[in-house]
Design a protein around this motif. Structure first.
Motif, PDB file in Angstrom:
ATOM      1  N   LYS A  16      50.587  44.329  43.248  1.00  0.00           N
ATOM      2  CA  LYS A  16      49.612  44.420  44.342  1.00  0.00           C
ATOM      3  C   LYS A  16      48.198  44.140  43.827  1.00  0.00           C
ATOM      4  O   LYS A  16      47.415  43.429  44.477  1.00  0.00           O
ATOM      5  N   ILE A  17      47.858  44.684  42.669  1.00  0.00           N
ATOM      6  CA  ILE A  17      46.534  44.450  42.087  1.00  0.00           C
ATOM      7  C   ILE A  17      46.335  42.955  41.819  1.00  0.00           C
ATOM      8  O   ILE A  17      45.293  42.391  42.161  1.00  0.00           O
ATOM      9  N   ILE A  18      47.330  42.318  41.241  1.00  0.00           N
ATOM     10  CA  ILE A  18      47.254  40.880  40.938  1.00  0.00           C
ATOM     11  C   ILE A  18      47.113  40.073  42.231  1.00  0.00           C
ATOM     12  O   ILE A  18      46.382  39.085  42.278  1.00  0.00           O
ATOM     13  N   GLU A  19      47.780  40.492  43.281  1.00  0.00           N
ATOM     14  CA  GLU A  19      47.690  39.803  44.574  1.00  0.00           C
ATOM     15  C   GLU A  19      46.271  39.870  45.152  1.00  0.00           C
ATOM     16  O   GLU A  19      45.757  38.886  45.676  1.00  0.00           O
ATOM     17  N   VAL A  20      45.631  41.022  45.049  1.00  0.00           N
ATOM     18  CA  VAL A  20      44.313  41.248  45.651  1.00  0.00           C
ATOM     19  C   VAL A  20      43.181  40.786  44.728  1.00  0.00           C
ATOM     20  O   VAL A  20      42.099  40.439  45.194  1.00  0.00           O
ATOM     21  N   TYR A  21      43.421  40.747  43.437  1.00  0.00           N
ATOM     22  CA  TYR A  21      42.363  40.469  42.461  1.00  0.00           C
ATOM     23  C   TYR A  21      41.525  39.221  42.753  1.00  0.00           C
ATOM     24  O   TYR A  21      40.285  39.288  42.645  1.00  0.00           O
ATOM     25  N   PRO A  22      42.110  38.069  43.112  1.00  0.00           N
ATOM     26  CA  PRO A  22      41.251  36.894  43.355  1.00  0.00           C
ATOM     27  C   PRO A  22      40.202  37.127  44.448  1.00  0.00           C
ATOM     28  O   PRO A  22      39.065  36.660  44.330  1.00  0.00           O
ATOM     29  N   ARG A  23      40.556  37.869  45.486  1.00  0.00           N
ATOM     30  CA  ARG A  23      39.592  38.172  46.547  1.00  0.00           C
ATOM     31  C   ARG A  23      38.529  39.149  46.050  1.00  0.00           C
ATOM     32  O   ARG A  23      37.340  39.023  46.374  1.00  0.00           O
ATOM     33  N   HIS A  24      38.928  40.112  45.253  1.00  0.00           N
ATOM     34  CA  HIS A  24      37.994  41.069  44.643  1.00  0.00           C
ATOM     35  C   HIS A  24      37.026  40.332  43.724  1.00  0.00           C
ATOM     36  O   HIS A  24      35.806  40.529  43.790  1.00  0.00           O
ATOM     37  N   LYS A  25      37.544  39.439  42.888  1.00  0.00           N
ATOM     38  CA  LYS A  25      36.714  38.690  41.938  1.00  0.00           C
ATOM     39  C   LYS A  25      35.681  37.834  42.660  1.00  0.00           C
ATOM     40  O   LYS A  25      34.533  37.706  42.206  1.00  0.00           O
ATOM     41  N   LYS A  26      36.059  37.276  43.801  1.00  0.00           N
ATOM     42  CA  LYS A  26      35.121  36.468  44.583  1.00  0.00           C
ATOM     43  C   LYS A  26      33.930  37.318  45.026  1.00  0.00           C
ATOM     44  O   LYS A  26      32.777  36.888  44.927  1.00  0.00           O
ATOM     45  N   VAL A  27      34.186  38.532  45.487  1.00  0.00           N
ATOM     46  CA  VAL A  27      33.106  39.431  45.915  1.00  0.00           C
ATOM     47  C   VAL A  27      32.264  39.835  44.704  1.00  0.00           C
ATOM     48  O   VAL A  27      31.031  39.833  44.769  1.00  0.00           O
ATOM     49  N   VAL A  28      32.906  40.177  43.602  1.00  0.00           N
ATOM     50  CA  VAL A  28      32.165  40.518  42.383  1.00  0.00           C
ATOM     51  C   VAL A  28      31.240  39.368  41.998  1.00  0.00           C
ATOM     52  O   VAL A  28      30.046  39.573  41.729  1.00  0.00           O
ATOM     53  N   ASP A  29      31.765  38.158  41.981  1.00  0.00           N
ATOM     54  CA  ASP A  29      30.960  36.989  41.607  1.00  0.00           C
ATOM     55  C   ASP A  29      29.767  36.797  42.539  1.00  0.00           C
ATOM     56  O   ASP A  29      28.675  36.439  42.094  1.00  0.00           O
ATOM     57  N   GLU A  30      29.952  37.037  43.830  1.00  0.00           N
ATOM     58  CA  GLU A  30      28.847  36.924  44.788  1.00  0.00           C
ATOM     59  C   GLU A  30      27.727  37.911  44.451  1.00  0.00           C
ATOM     60  O   GLU A  30      26.543  37.563  44.493  1.00  0.00           O
ATOM     61  N   PHE A  31      28.087  39.143  44.110  1.00  0.00           N
ATOM     62  CA  PHE A  31      27.086  40.162  43.783  1.00  0.00           C
ATOM     63  C   PHE A  31      26.438  39.878  42.430  1.00  0.00           C
ATOM     64  O   PHE A  31      25.243  40.125  42.256  1.00  0.00           O
ATOM     65  N   VAL A  32      27.205  39.345  41.491  1.00  0.00           N
ATOM     66  CA  VAL A  32      26.632  38.932  40.202  1.00  0.00           C
ATOM     67  C   VAL A  32      25.632  37.803  40.429  1.00  0.00           C
ATOM     68  O   VAL A  32      24.516  37.827  39.894  1.00  0.00           O
ATOM     69  N   ASP A  33      26.005  36.826  41.232  1.00  0.00           N
ATOM     70  CA  ASP A  33      25.122  35.691  41.506  1.00  0.00           C
ATOM     71  C   ASP A  33      23.824  36.132  42.179  1.00  0.00           C
ATOM     72  O   ASP A  33      22.773  35.522  41.955  1.00  0.00           O
ATOM     73  N   LYS A  34      23.892  37.181  42.997  1.00  0.00           N
ATOM     74  CA  LYS A  34      22.681  37.713  43.645  1.00  0.00           C
ATOM     75  C   LYS A  34      21.835  38.529  42.664  1.00  0.00           C
ATOM     76  O   LYS A  34      20.712  38.882  42.986  1.00  0.00           O
ATOM     77  N   GLY A  35      22.403  38.853  41.507  1.00  0.00           N
ATOM     78  CA  GLY A  35      21.669  39.619  40.506  1.00  0.00           C
ATOM     79  C   GLY A  35      21.547  41.098  40.817  1.00  0.00           C
ATOM     80  O   GLY A  35      20.625  41.759  40.346  1.00  0.00           O
ATOM     81  N   VAL A  36      22.500  41.652  41.570  1.00  0.00           N
ATOM     82  CA  VAL A  36      22.394  43.056  41.975  1.00  0.00           C
ATOM     83  C   VAL A  36      23.451  43.958  41.340  1.00  0.00           C
ATOM     84  O   VAL A  36      23.495  45.152  41.614  1.00  0.00           O
ATOM     85  N   ILE A  37      24.296  43.380  40.481  1.00  0.00           N
ATOM     86  CA  ILE A  37      25.304  44.182  39.795  1.00  0.00           C
ATOM     87  C   ILE A  37      25.089  44.026  38.291  1.00  0.00           C
ATOM     88  O   ILE A  37      24.943  42.920  37.784  1.00  0.00           O
ATOM     89  N   TYR A  38      24.990  45.156  37.600  1.00  0.00           N
ATOM     90  CA  TYR A  38      24.730  45.144  36.157  1.00  0.00           C
ATOM     91  C   TYR A  38      26.007  45.191  35.327  1.00  0.00           C
ATOM     92  O   TYR A  38      26.022  44.735  34.195  1.00  0.00           O
ATOM     93  N   GLY A  39      27.054  45.777  35.860  1.00  0.00           N
ATOM     94  CA  GLY A  39      28.307  45.872  35.123  1.00  0.00           C
ATOM     95  C   GLY A  39      29.386  46.449  36.011  1.00  0.00           C
ATOM     96  O   GLY A  39      29.093  47.145  36.982  1.00  0.00           O
ATOM     97  N   ILE A  40      30.642  46.125  35.683  1.00  0.00           N
ATOM     98  CA  ILE A  40      31.770  46.609  36.477  1.00  0.00           C
ATOM     99  C   ILE A  40      33.011  46.634  35.595  1.00  0.00           C
ATOM    100  O   ILE A  40      33.173  45.769  34.732  1.00  0.00           O
ATOM    101  N   GLY A  41      33.866  47.638  35.789  1.00  0.00           N
ATOM    102  CA  GLY A  41      35.100  47.678  35.028  1.00  0.00           C
ATOM    103  C   GLY A  41      35.784  49.027  35.095  1.00  0.00           C
ATOM    104  O   GLY A  41      35.260  49.979  35.676  1.00  0.00           O
ATOM    105  N   PRO A  42      36.956  49.102  34.484  1.00  0.00           N
ATOM    106  CA  PRO A  42      37.744  50.332  34.528  1.00  0.00           C
ATOM    107  C   PRO A  42      37.217  51.392  33.564  1.00  0.00           C
ATOM    108  O   PRO A  42      36.634  51.086  32.525  1.00  0.00           O
ATOM    109  N   LEU A  43      37.440  52.629  33.950  1.00  0.00           N
ATOM    110  CA  LEU A  43      37.210  53.782  33.084  1.00  0.00           C
ATOM    111  C   LEU A  43      38.577  54.342  32.706  1.00  0.00           C
ATOM    112  O   LEU A  43      39.577  54.055  33.367  1.00  0.00           O
ATOM    113  N   SER A  44      38.620  55.163  31.686  1.00  0.00           N
ATOM    114  CA  SER A  44      39.890  55.813  31.362  1.00  0.00           C
ATOM    115  C   SER A  44      40.225  56.803  32.477  1.00  0.00           C
ATOM    116  O   SER A  44      39.353  57.302  33.167  1.00  0.00           O
TER     117      SER A  44
END
Length: 90
Positions: A16-44
């Protein structure tokens, strides 16, 4: 003031994560391109974290992120973050 979004995993399958990931990555990239996200990722422990320029940016991201909208993240909180290293947003 910067903001941190902390999301709790729903325990979704890797398929399920792999299925949704491309759509999630697109949104992440949009926010990175706008310069409003400093970092993102998993925690333990099954949580995820993203650091944003403002609380509104974090809120906008949560409203658009397929990981939230499609149940990969079951819940999240947004907290103000008083970081002293990164410059404050203009």
């Amino acid at each position: 003031m910067k903001a941190v979004l902390i999301g709790e995993s729903s325990g979704a399958s890797m398929d399920k994560i792999i299925e949704v990931y491309p759509r999630h990555k697109k949104v992440v990239d949009e926010f990175v391109d706008k310069g409003v996200i400093y970092g993102i990722g998993p925690l333990s422990g099954g949580e995820n974290m993203a650091i944003f320029k403002t609380k509104k940016d974090a809120e906008d991201f949560a409203k658009a992120d397929p990981f939230v909208l499609e149940g990969i993240i079951k819940s999240y909180v947004i907290k103000d973050w008083g970081d002293s290293l990164l410059p404050e947003p203009e």
